[in-house]
Design an enzyme around this catalytic site. Structure first.
Site, PDB file in Angstrom:
ATOM      1  N   ASP A  81       0.284 -32.023  14.149  1.00  0.00           N
ATOM      2  CA  ASP A  81       0.760 -33.406  14.192  1.00  0.00           C
ATOM      3  C   ASP A  81       2.233 -33.486  14.555  1.00  0.00           C
ATOM      4  O   ASP A  81       2.980 -32.513  14.456  1.00  0.00           O
ATOM      5  CB  ASP A  81       0.500 -34.118  12.865  1.00  0.00           C
ATOM      6  CG  ASP A  81       1.236 -33.483  11.693  1.00  0.00           C
ATOM      7  OD1 ASP A  81       1.324 -32.241  11.644  1.00  0.00           O
ATOM      8  OD2 ASP A  81       1.717 -34.225  10.810  1.00  0.00           O
ATOM      9  N   GLU A 137       1.166 -32.381   8.554  1.00  0.00           N
ATOM     10  CA  GLU A 137       2.332 -31.750   7.937  1.00  0.00           C
ATOM     11  C   GLU A 137       3.485 -32.731   7.783  1.00  0.00           C
ATOM     12  O   GLU A 137       4.309 -32.596   6.875  1.00  0.00           O
ATOM     13  CB  GLU A 137       2.773 -30.547   8.775  1.00  0.00           C
ATOM     14  CG  GLU A 137       3.860 -29.692   8.147  1.00  0.00           C
ATOM     15  CD  GLU A 137       5.281 -30.138   8.472  1.00  0.00           C
ATOM     16  OE1 GLU A 137       6.228 -29.641   7.839  1.00  0.00           O
ATOM     17  OE2 GLU A 137       5.446 -30.991   9.381  1.00  0.00           O
TER      18      GLU A 137
END
Length: 363
Positions: A81, A137
């Site tokens: 991400d 994350e």
């Protein structure tokens, strides 16, 4: 665990292309946190085409492993991400004078590309390998794919040493500092602002909290041969309910970045000592990670790469590996100071050198 089918429309990632082209292709698949499915599909598809790897999918986290019966296992990990795009969007990527520009070029799709290149090329490693590509994350810890795998399927994270390919400008950064937020509260007595002597101003009392912060001298603490610079800083202040009311409460939020020689409990004790006499409430907190540079796997990694080792001054997911008893370091392309910036960019030479360095170590 159930495996997600690979859609027929999955974007193809060519792992035989050069690492810069692969990074650009990965970056151009937008994957802001909670929207990693398309990229996870592409990563899974690329890995399933490699016969020497066992591939497992859990949500939008993809794990690929060799199972050669080697006496040691190494984990390479990176998140899929990114933070949100800018406006106008800083995608698609573009190559400008030897630098790749765009969201994810630093944090941390260059590391993801390097992992895929290594996965494709190292078919007979001297150590068994685990490649972990995980989601979420950049947002709340409870959504972190690495944390979920560690809690629900710890067998997939079994290993002797881990490398997190977070951006380090191509250097090695050992361990990481812990972090916590603490609310330091002053209390007063509410009154009409025309008659302040009838009350007691809690915001004025916050000056004592700020004075202690201004006078505070943060320590530099050596852990396993690395020096970590601690920091205690105000990051927020709030108080007051109306323009004509003496406030009876004020909260100064402080952030403490602490060396990995102490855990959260010891760090909170220290903050309470600094603000003795005030009410301190612990908010979110995360332990750091010792670098473990004395361990054989870490020593071999450092020797193979031939690079100096510096402390990781922030917090990264190496702490999650540390909590599982797995020593870990940060190593990846990209200047961390450019992470999340509108002008996020990375010299392509760092992608290339990171790939060469890991191949030297593993192949």
């Amino acid at each position: 665990m159930p495996l997600s089918p690979v859609p027929a429309t999955t974007t193809v990632l060519d792992v035989s292309s050069d690492v810069t082209s692969l990074t650009a292709a990965i970056c151009d698949i937008e994957s802001v946190s909670r929207n990693e499915a398309t990229l996870a599909d592409a990563v899974e598809s690329a890995l399933r085409a490699l016969d020497h790897l066992e591939v497992v999918r859990d949500g939008d986290t993809v794990v690929a492993r060799t199972n050669l019966g080697r006496p040691e296992r190494v984990i390479l990990a990176g998140h899929l991400d990114t933070v949100p795009l800018t406006s106008p969007p800083n995608l698609p990527t573009r190559l400008v004078r030897g630098e790749l520009w765009g969201r994810g070029t630093v944090d941390m799709k260059g590391g993801v590309a390097v992992m895929l290149k290594v996965a494709a090329q190292v078919t007979e490693p001297g150590r068994d390998l685990t490649f972990l590509f995980y989601e979420c994350e950049e947002i709340e810890a409870e959504l972190n794919g690495l944390a979920r795998i560690g809690a629900n399927h710890p067998e997939l994270l079994a290993g002797d040493f881990a490398v997190l390919l977070e951006p380090t400008a191509g250097g090695i950064e050992g361990g990481c500092k812990g972090t916590m937020r603490v609310d330091v509260v002053t209390t007063g007595v509410a009154a009409h602002s025309a008659r302040p002597w009838s009350g007691h101003n809690a915001i004025h009392d916050a000056a004592q909290v700020l004075a202690r912060l201004s006078a505070y001298e943060a320590e530099t603490i050596e852990v396993d041969g690395l020096e970590y610079h601690e920091a205690l800083q105000a990051v927020g202040i709030s108080g007051g309910i109306a323009g004509n009311v003496i406030p009876d409460r004020c909260t100064v939020t402080v952030n403490y970045r602490f060396a990995p020689d102490k855990d959260t409990a010891a760090a909170f004790d220290h903050v309470q000592m600094v603000f003795e006499g005030f009410d301190c409430t612990l908010g979110d907190a995360a332990d750091g990670a010792r670098p473990g540079l004395h361990l054989p796997a870490a020593r071999e990694f450092v020797a193979a790469l031939g690079l100096p080792v510096n402390p990781k001054e922030g917090w990264t997911d190496v702490a999650r590996f540390s909590a599982l008893g797995i020593p870990a370091v940060n190593f990846g392309p990209g200047d961390p100071n450019l992470a999340h910036m509108d002008d996020e960019r990375c010299p392509v030479a760092q992608y290339e050198e990171a790939e060469r360095a890991l191949l030297r170590w593993l192949a």
